[in-house]
Design a protein around this motif. Structure first.
Motif, PDB file in Angstrom:
ATOM      1  N   TYR A  27       0.855  -1.184   0.000  1.00 55.39           N
ATOM      2  CA  TYR A  27       0.000   0.000   0.000  1.00 55.39           C
ATOM      3  C   TYR A  27       0.896   1.240   0.000  1.00 55.39           C
ATOM      4  O   TYR A  27       1.852   1.319   0.768  1.00 55.39           O
ATOM      5  CB  TYR A  27      -0.888   0.053   1.247  1.00 55.39           C
ATOM      6  N   VAL A  28       0.570   2.203  -0.853  1.00 53.14           N
ATOM      7  CA  VAL A  28       1.261   3.490  -0.881  1.00 53.14           C
ATOM      8  C   VAL A  28       0.202   4.581  -0.922  1.00 53.14           C
ATOM      9  O   VAL A  28      -0.678   4.565  -1.790  1.00 53.14           O
ATOM     10  CB  VAL A  28       2.189   3.624  -2.107  1.00 53.14           C
ATOM     11  N   SER A  29       0.274   5.525   0.010  1.00 48.81           N
ATOM     12  CA  SER A  29      -0.672   6.659  -0.021  1.00 48.81           C
ATOM     13  C   SER A  29       0.108   7.947  -0.269  1.00 48.81           C
ATOM     14  O   SER A  29       1.136   8.198   0.357  1.00 48.81           O
ATOM     15  CB  SER A  29      -1.474   6.755   1.276  1.00 48.81           C
ATOM     16  N   ILE A  30      -0.403   8.741  -1.208  1.00 52.53           N
ATOM     17  CA  ILE A  30       0.251   9.981  -1.618  1.00 52.53           C
ATOM     18  C   ILE A  30      -0.650  11.165  -1.270  1.00 52.53           C
ATOM     19  O   ILE A  30      -1.846  11.167  -1.594  1.00 52.53           O
ATOM     20  CB  ILE A  30       0.530   9.987  -3.133  1.00 52.53           C
ATOM     21  N   ALA A  31      -0.063  12.164  -0.622  1.00 50.97           N
ATOM     22  CA  ALA A  31      -0.790  13.397  -0.285  1.00 50.97           C
ATOM     23  C   ALA A  31      -0.084  14.584  -0.926  1.00 50.97           C
ATOM     24  O   ALA A  31       1.117  14.544  -1.197  1.00 50.97           O
ATOM     25  CB  ALA A  31      -0.865  13.578   1.226  1.00 50.97           C
ATOM     26  N   GLY A  32      -0.821  15.635  -1.159  1.00 51.76           N
ATOM     27  CA  GLY A  32      -0.256  16.874  -1.678  1.00 51.76           C
ATOM     28  C   GLY A  32      -0.296  17.966  -0.631  1.00 51.76           C
ATOM     29  O   GLY A  32      -1.282  18.095   0.103  1.00 51.76           O
ATOM     30  N   ASP A  33       0.772  18.720  -0.530  1.00 52.77           N
ATOM     31  CA  ASP A  33       0.841  19.854   0.395  1.00 52.77           C
ATOM     32  C   ASP A  33       1.039  21.109  -0.449  1.00 52.77           C
ATOM     33  O   ASP A  33       2.160  21.518  -0.723  1.00 52.77           O
ATOM     34  CB  ASP A  33       2.002  19.645   1.360  1.00 52.77           C
ATOM     35  N   ALA A  34      -0.069  21.703  -0.874  1.00 51.71           N
ATOM     36  CA  ALA A  34       0.015  22.811  -1.831  1.00 51.71           C
ATOM     37  C   ALA A  34      -0.804  24.023  -1.422  1.00 51.71           C
ATOM     38  O   ALA A  34      -0.451  25.149  -1.775  1.00 51.71           O
ATOM     39  CB  ALA A  34      -0.438  22.334  -3.219  1.00 51.71           C
ATOM     40  N   VAL A  35      -1.909  23.813  -0.709  1.00 52.60           N
ATOM     41  CA  VAL A  35      -2.822  24.920  -0.423  1.00 52.60           C
ATOM     42  C   VAL A  35      -3.264  24.866   1.040  1.00 52.60           C
ATOM     43  O   VAL A  35      -3.750  23.825   1.509  1.00 52.60           O
ATOM     44  CB  VAL A  35      -4.073  24.870  -1.329  1.00 52.60           C
ATOM     45  N   VAL A  36      -3.099  25.976   1.733  1.00 60.53           N
ATOM     46  CA  VAL A  36      -3.628  26.118   3.089  1.00 60.53           C
ATOM     47  C   VAL A  36      -4.996  26.784   2.987  1.00 60.53           C
ATOM     48  O   VAL A  36      -5.145  27.830   2.339  1.00 60.53           O
ATOM     49  CB  VAL A  36      -2.685  26.964   3.966  1.00 60.53           C
TER      50      VAL A  36
ATOM     51  N   ILE B 156       3.849  15.280  -1.101  1.00 57.56           N
ATOM     52  CA  ILE B 156       4.561  16.005  -2.152  1.00 57.56           C
ATOM     53  C   ILE B 156       4.244  17.496  -2.043  1.00 57.56           C
ATOM     54  O   ILE B 156       3.083  17.908  -2.137  1.00 57.56           O
ATOM     55  CB  ILE B 156       4.175  15.486  -3.551  1.00 57.56           C
ATOM     56  N   LYS B 157       5.275  18.278  -1.860  1.00 56.34           N
ATOM     57  CA  LYS B 157       5.110  19.724  -1.746  1.00 56.34           C
ATOM     58  C   LYS B 157       4.658  20.305  -3.085  1.00 56.34           C
ATOM     59  O   LYS B 157       5.218  19.993  -4.139  1.00 56.34           O
ATOM     60  CB  LYS B 157       6.438  20.365  -1.335  1.00 56.34           C
ATOM     61  N   GLY B 158       3.628  21.147  -3.056  1.00 56.37           N
ATOM     62  CA  GLY B 158       3.176  21.845  -4.260  1.00 56.37           C
ATOM     63  C   GLY B 158       2.265  21.039  -5.158  1.00 56.37           C
ATOM     64  O   GLY B 158       1.884  21.516  -6.235  1.00 56.37           O
ATOM     65  N   CYS B 159       1.883  19.838  -4.727  1.00 52.82           N
ATOM     66  CA  CYS B 159       1.082  18.949  -5.586  1.00 52.82           C
ATOM     67  C   CYS B 159      -0.413  19.170  -5.361  1.00 52.82           C
ATOM     68  O   CYS B 159      -0.909  19.075  -4.231  1.00 52.82           O
ATOM     69  CB  CYS B 159       1.455  17.501  -5.302  1.00 52.82           C
ATOM     70  N   LEU B 160      -1.126  19.455  -6.457  1.00 49.45           N
ATOM     71  CA  LEU B 160      -2.571  19.701  -6.403  1.00 49.45           C
ATOM     72  C   LEU B 160      -3.355  18.422  -6.643  1.00 49.45           C
ATOM     73  O   LEU B 160      -2.810  17.387  -7.044  1.00 49.45           O
ATOM     74  CB  LEU B 160      -2.953  20.759  -7.432  1.00 49.45           C
ATOM     75  N   HIS B 161      -4.665  18.511  -6.454  1.00 47.70           N
ATOM     76  CA  HIS B 161      -5.502  17.319  -6.407  1.00 47.70           C
ATOM     77  C   HIS B 161      -5.801  16.701  -7.769  1.00 47.70           C
ATOM     78  O   HIS B 161      -5.738  15.490  -7.923  1.00 47.70           O
ATOM     79  CB  HIS B 161      -6.830  17.657  -5.714  1.00 47.70           C
TER      80      HIS B 161
ATOM     81  N   SER C  51      -0.360  18.494 -10.575  1.00 47.00           N
ATOM     82  CA  SER C  51      -1.150  17.567  -9.771  1.00 47.00           C
ATOM     83  C   SER C  51      -0.518  16.185  -9.777  1.00 47.00           C
ATOM     84  O   SER C  51       0.458  15.922 -10.485  1.00 47.00           O
ATOM     85  CB  SER C  51      -2.587  17.484 -10.296  1.00 47.00           C
ATOM     86  N   TYR C  52      -1.087  15.293  -8.978  1.00 45.13           N
ATOM     87  CA  TYR C  52      -0.631  13.899  -8.946  1.00 45.13           C
ATOM     88  C   TYR C  52      -0.599  13.288 -10.342  1.00 45.13           C
ATOM     89  O   TYR C  52       0.174  12.374 -10.609  1.00 45.13           O
ATOM     90  CB  TYR C  52      -1.575  13.041  -8.104  1.00 45.13           C
ATOM     91  N   LEU C  53      -1.485  13.766 -11.215  1.00 44.71           N
ATOM     92  CA  LEU C  53      -1.735  13.144 -12.504  1.00 44.71           C
ATOM     93  C   LEU C  53      -0.849  13.695 -13.607  1.00 44.71           C
ATOM     94  O   LEU C  53      -1.011  13.303 -14.768  1.00 44.71           O
ATOM     95  CB  LEU C  53      -3.209  13.361 -12.884  1.00 44.71           C
ATOM     96  N   CYS C  54       0.075  14.582 -13.265  1.00 39.41           N
ATOM     97  CA  CYS C  54       0.864  15.298 -14.274  1.00 39.41           C
ATOM     98  C   CYS C  54       2.314  14.818 -14.319  1.00 39.41           C
ATOM     99  O   CYS C  54       2.858  14.317 -13.334  1.00 39.41           O
ATOM    100  CB  CYS C  54       0.830  16.799 -13.998  1.00 39.41           C
TER     101      CYS C  54
ATOM    102  N   SER D 112       4.963  16.367 -14.117  1.00 38.40           N
ATOM    103  CA  SER D 112       5.885  17.017 -13.177  1.00 38.40           C
ATOM    104  C   SER D 112       5.987  16.306 -11.833  1.00 38.40           C
ATOM    105  O   SER D 112       6.977  16.483 -11.107  1.00 38.40           O
ATOM    106  CB  SER D 112       5.468  18.482 -12.961  1.00 38.40           C
ATOM    107  N   PHE D 113       4.962  15.501 -11.462  1.00 39.53           N
ATOM    108  CA  PHE D 113       4.986  14.849 -10.155  1.00 39.53           C
ATOM    109  C   PHE D 113       4.944  13.325 -10.220  1.00 39.53           C
ATOM    110  O   PHE D 113       5.114  12.662  -9.195  1.00 39.53           O
ATOM    111  CB  PHE D 113       3.818  15.341  -9.290  1.00 39.53           C
TER     112      PHE D 113
END
Length: 531
Positions: A419-428, A485-490, A504-507, A509-510
């Protein structure tokens, strides 16, 4: 006011339909009932091209009439032709001269050609107009150049030479031109085509014959369509540059099944927002030696969830299960996983985007350990809300996620798969007073405001950080290998808008960042199996 509006339209039409006295137009986007679709590269792959003979008469009449109008208004005769410097033009000199017209003088936009290369009686033909004489060409350009430079400034236009070659004494050039017209609805010209330059006995061009990758009528129609924003997914991608070399490459082909998120269509992972297929997650994975398929979900299928909830007493009471309102999704996913196994002979890596992550867990829970051991190698979740909202707060899954976590908590089959879970840290998240959360589904005042409302709905607190829709803490599955991942959108669009994103995760760049975790997990499984 009406006259002024008409004059603006004429100027815009001239920019799109006249250059060298020719028509040059194609919007980058072919609008449908969904967002834009990138067309330029797709059209260039077609074998048939439009020509003067195949174009409808009305398009020729429009262009001829407007050409005469502009020449009459702008006036002025063409300057005399310069004295010839060479008696004859060699084939290689001709080819390199035409190449310089494209690459150095950007002549598709500027009209600045090397006059030395052309015969005085050269005939010029494209799909909408045909005339003869180098002086006529100069006259047309003298009239049009100020209009072109005003409405399509140099910094807003590009000319790309895709290929040029000599063949039996003739020069053939494949090209593409792109330009943003400076008008309120921001139309974009994006047209590809091929030109044949046929020289006479002295080596100078006697026939200039141009074909386009679209028909002339469609070209004119594209002019009135407003342009949507586009982004480069890698340097010069919109100009036709190929994808960069992947940082992560799987040595052995691995099957992957993509599980779409709530509200998403399978096409969002192959042609996101109608962009070129090369930027989609499916293509990104395939470039890395992953045999990728997508669960064939249609956007309209998600209406079944609402119908299922309405018909389910337990769900309406907040005690639903995925086997109820989401059964159709679980069935499609099970079938896609089994199809992948039949075609590859290998267990698949499931990649669940957003709700697709927890729905993937629901499939494993429904089918059981033995089925999972045969068909699934691992589960990767991208921005998946794995935690239900706090007690007493409205649950948008109507109890489905809460009950899944009770029956199948965390990395439940971790002894049999990874199992691998990926989160994005881009927007507060940031609250904007007076905003209406439901309106943000259509138009958001800011990414921070959208994030506040989404984080509040999922976690009960709005000022968290996350990928713009899912807070970091909610995106991580207990027991899974975790990566933030810093800067990664949904998703494929900036939350609360229809604008595409390349972050985003789907691009591209990430993708390599989270695939590094996946590659490590796959290698660990292989090492264990071989031990």
């Amino acid at each position: 006011m009406a006259a002024r509006g008409w004059s603006v339209f004429i100027l815009c039409l001239l920019v799109a339909t006249l250059r060298m006295g020719f028509t040059w137009v194609e919007s980058r986007y072919s609008f449908r009932s969904r967002p834009f679709r990138l067309r330029g590269l797709e059209r260039q792959a077609r074998q048939e091209r439009s020509s003067y003979d195949s174009s409808p008469e009305w398009t020729k009449s429009v262009v001829n009439g407007l050409t005469g109008l502009v020449n009459g208004v702008m006036g002025g005769e063409a300057p005399p032709l310069p004295q010839r410097r060479f008696d004859k033009i060699g084939s290689q000199q001709l080819l390199e001269g035409i190449r310089a017209d494209f690459e150095e003088r950007q002549y598709l936009w500027s009209g600045d050609i090397d006059l030395e290369l052309y015969d005085e009686d050269c005939s010029f033909t494209d799909p909408t107009i045909s005339f003869q004489g180098l002086s006529k060409f100069q006259s047309n350009m003298r009239s049009l150049a100020p209009i072109v430079d005003t409405l399509v400034p140099k910094e807003k236009r590009r000319c790309i030479l895709r290929d040029i070659k000599l063949d039996n004494g003739e020069v053939f050039a494949k090209w593409r031109m792109v330009g943003d017209i400076q008008l309120p609805w921001s139309p974009r010209i994006d047209i590809g085509g091929q030109t044949r330059y046929s020289p006479g006995t002295d080596g100078r061009i006697q026939t200039y014959f141009e074909q386009w990758d679209i028909d002339a009528g469609e070209a004119l129609a594209q002019l009135v369509q407003p342009r949507r924003e586009a982004v480069d997914h890698w340097p010069m991608q919109l100009d036709g540059a190929p994808p960069p070399k992947p940082a992560i490459l799987f040595n052995e082909p691995q099957p992957v099944v993509l599980l779409p998120g709530f509200g998403n269509d399978a096409r969002d992972y192959s042609e996101p927002l109608g962009q070129d297929e090369a930027v989609g997650l499916r293509a990104c994975l395939e470039r890395r030696n992953l045999l990728t398929s997508v669960v064939p979900v249609k956007r309209s299928d998600w209406l079944r969830v609402f119908v299922g909830i309405l018909l389910d007493d337990d769900a309406r009471a907040g005690n639903g299960t995925a086997q109820g309102a989401y059964k159709w999704y679980l069935d499609l996913t099970q079938e896609a996983i089994e199809d992948s196994f039949r075609s590859t002979g290998k267990a698949a890596v499931l990649v669940g985007h957003s709700a697709g992550g927890w729905l993937g867990r629901a499939v494993l829970e429904r089918e059981g350990r033995e089925w999972t051991q045969k068909h699934v190698q691992g589960l990767v979740t991208l921005g998946t809300p794995h935690k239900p909202p706090p007690e007493g707060q409205m649950d948008m899954t109507f109890g489905c996620l809460r009950n899944l976590n009770k029956a199948h908590p965390g990395a439940y089959f971790s002894d049999d798969m990874f199992y691998v879970s990926i989160a994005g840290d881009a927007v507060v998240g940031q609250k904007i007073e007076g905003n209406i959360p439901i309106v943000e589904l259509i138009q958001s005042p800011s990414p921070e405001s959208t994030a506040w409302n989404s984080y509040q709905a999922l976690g009960g607190v709005g000022n968290l950080t996350g990928d713009g829709l899912v807070p970091v803490e909610w995106a991580h599955l207990p027991g899974a290998e975790q990566l933030t991942i810093k800067g990664c959108l949904h998703s494929i669009n900036i939350a609360g808008t229809t604008l595409p994103t390349n972050s985003s995760y789907l691009c591209e760049s990430f993708v390599d960042q989270w695939l590094e975790k996946v590659l490590g997990a796959v290698n660990a499984v292989s090492a264990t199996s071989g031990a």
